[in-house]
Write an enzyme that holds these catalytic residues in place. Structure first.
Site, PDB file in Angstrom:
ATOM      1  N   VAL A 165     -34.931  12.406  14.906  1.00  0.00           N
ATOM      2  CA  VAL A 165     -34.888  13.627  15.716  1.00  0.00           C
ATOM      3  C   VAL A 165     -36.262  13.810  16.350  1.00  0.00           C
ATOM      4  O   VAL A 165     -37.285  13.839  15.657  1.00  0.00           O
ATOM      5  CB  VAL A 165     -34.505  14.873  14.875  1.00  0.00           C
ATOM      6  CG1 VAL A 165     -34.626  16.139  15.716  1.00  0.00           C
ATOM      7  CG2 VAL A 165     -33.079  14.734  14.351  1.00  0.00           C
ATOM      8  N   ALA A 182     -41.560  14.897  15.193  1.00  0.00           N
ATOM      9  CA  ALA A 182     -40.318  14.130  15.064  1.00  0.00           C
ATOM     10  C   ALA A 182     -40.099  13.839  13.584  1.00  0.00           C
ATOM     11  O   ALA A 182     -40.970  14.089  12.757  1.00  0.00           O
ATOM     12  CB  ALA A 182     -40.412  12.827  15.846  1.00  0.00           C
ATOM     13  N   LYS A 183     -38.953  13.325  13.239  1.00  0.00           N
ATOM     14  CA  LYS A 183     -38.712  12.873  11.863  1.00  0.00           C
ATOM     15  C   LYS A 183     -37.548  11.907  11.890  1.00  0.00           C
ATOM     16  O   LYS A 183     -36.685  11.975  12.774  1.00  0.00           O
ATOM     17  CB  LYS A 183     -38.355  14.067  10.961  1.00  0.00           C
ATOM     18  CG  LYS A 183     -38.521  13.793   9.485  1.00  0.00           C
ATOM     19  CD  LYS A 183     -39.961  13.904   9.062  1.00  0.00           C
ATOM     20  CE  LYS A 183     -40.155  13.666   7.582  1.00  0.00           C
ATOM     21  NZ  LYS A 183     -41.530  13.978   7.155  1.00  0.00           N
ATOM     22  N   GLY A 184     -37.505  10.990  10.922  1.00  0.00           N
ATOM     23  CA  GLY A 184     -36.401  10.037  10.863  1.00  0.00           C
ATOM     24  C   GLY A 184     -35.958   9.828   9.439  1.00  0.00           C
ATOM     25  O   GLY A 184     -36.650  10.209   8.487  1.00  0.00           O
TER      26      GLY A 184
END
Ligand code: NAD
Length: 411
Positions: free
Chosen positions: A56, A101-103
């Site tokens: 995201v 962001a992050k994943g």
């Protein structure tokens, strides 16, 4: 309450204080892009499993987006979404030129082999390589991933884009990483704990501390605070809590965990307690440094610490936050307390782009300075506006992102 709703509540409280327009609120709380990919991966026993990966990308008003990559069986889009937005506010609070962001990949990192982990990582890069990059979005390690995963990540990305070590941070030091990254989050937690005790007029020497989680963040926090002469009376990990009111020998615990597959199970010279008990000990400082959501509406009334430092991401549920605020317990929020890691990740990215190796003294010096500046700003704003430290930290972050958005224009 979903994880993203909890972050939204904190965002709204700060946006109210800032009198932010409805349009800007919508813009800043909506992720720019959400990516969901299927990852077909061959396991060691020949089975073909289809995993799901997420990234995201929340906001890039202040620079390339930045955030970790988590391999955990509970990862879902909502969790990744909430962590991505926290990254936007975290990078802004410490004033580094990144967005958020992050994943994550939904997989139990404890049961997969190293070769399986490598295949998952390479497949994930295959699926998202066009949407990330040193000027777009820079992943980093998080729960279930480490410097080795980052080395595979770079290697796979380079097959598409050529030599580009700045595409991720948290790499091994001997593979374009930076000295001091591993200790950075714990060091930042320690520095700010000492500062917060000072602001509350409490003595650092002998202040009692309980730390939940003894992984990267918890162990480095414990080491820093023991060196600062605090009395670390309780630590814990998945095997439970270890309590000694006279103070624990932190270095002995670090050695013990290292010699026992990163576990404290059986650690001597301490009373065995549960992770729940640890949160409710009569200590000066409580530091959750493991999971999210551990301080709840149910246990918030029983917490005895006068200061909570959120080393983990989202350890306090909003209903607990309200109870603790009403009881006058100070909470240094995650977006400031654990920002040491992303700050040194920024130094690593800058180092890679300069093709110049920083040394540990420089890393520590600049980290200490940046965190001290952010801490003072947030504490002063909280005092001046009579809001919690969390609301003040969100206010600083939101204001910076909103201003960058206005200056750039949205046409
Ligand atoms: P880690 O995997 O190195 O360590 C996690 C620790 O928590 C381990 O000691 C583990 O045994 C313990 N733990 C796991 N489940 C538990 C449970 N149910 N009860 C009690 N303890 C449990 O992870 P880490 O890198 O130390 O990260 C810890 C937290 O800090 C996470 O919330 C992470 O998102 C956050 N964080 C980490 C960094 C970083 O640089 N590593 C930066 C910012 C935030």
């Amino acid at each position: 309450m979903k994880a993203s709703e909890a972050v939204q509540r904190y965002f709204d409280a700060a946006a109210d204080e800032l009198d932010l327009s409805a349009d800007m609120r919508t813009l800043l709380s909506t992720p720019e892009r959400e990516i969901t990919v299927q990852l077909p991966v061959e396991m060691d026993d020949g089975r073909l499993v289809s995993l799901i990966g997420y990234r995201v990308q929340h906001n890039r008003a202040r620079g390339p987006m930045k955030g970790g990559l988590r391999y955990h069986h509970e990862v879902d889009l909502d969790e990744v979404r909430s962590l991505a937005s926290l990254m936007t506010w975290k990078t802004a609070v410490v004033n580094i030129p990144f967005g958020g962001a992050k994943g994550g990949v939904t997989v139990d990192s404890r049961v997969i082999s190293s070769r399986e982990k490598e295949r998952i990582t390479r497949k994930f890069v295959d699926e998202i390589h066009e949407l990330i990059g040193p000027d777009k979005d820079i992943p980093a390690p998080d729960m279930g991933t480490d410097h080795e995963v980052m080395a595979w990540f770079v290697n796979q990305y380079n097959k598409y884009a050529g030599f580009n070590p700045a595409v991720v941070t948290g790499k091994p030091v001997e593979h374009y990483g930076i000295p001091g990254r591993e200790e950075a989050t714990g060091r930042g937690v320690g520095i700010q704990t000492v500062k917060a005790l000072g602001r509350l007029g409490r003595k650092v020497r002998g202040a009692t501390v309980a730390i939940q989680g003894f992984g990267n963040v918890g162990s480095h926090t414990a080491k820093f605070l023991a060196e600062a002469e605090c009395k670390v009376v309780a630590i814990s990990d998945l095997s439970g809590g270890y309590y000694n009111p006279e103070g624990l020998d932190v270095m002995e615990a670090v050695r013990y965990a290292r010699e026992h597959h990163n576990s404290l199970a059986g650690f001597p010279k301490a009373q065995h307690i549960t992770n729940h008990d640890l949160l409710e000990l009569d200590v000066t400082v409580l530091i959750p440094a493991a999971l999210g959501g551990v301080i709840t509406g149910e246990n918030a009334h029983r917490i005895k610490a006068s200061l909570i430092i959120e080393a983990a991401n989202s350890p306090t549920r909003p209903e607990a936050d309200d109870i603790l605020a009403a009881r006058g317990i100070h909470i240094l929020p995650d977006i400031l307390a654990n920002a040491g890691g992303v700050t040194v990740s920024y130094f690593e990215w800058a180092q890679n782009r300069q093709f110049y190796q920083w040394n540990l003294n420089r890393v520590r010096g600049e980290l200490d300075h940046m965190l001290a500046t952010a801490f003072e700003q947030v504490w002063d704003l909280s005092t001046e506006r009579k809001v919690t430290l969390r609301t003040a930290a969100f206010m600083v972050g939101i204001q910076r992102v909103a201003r960058a958005t206005e200056l750039a224009g949205v046409v």
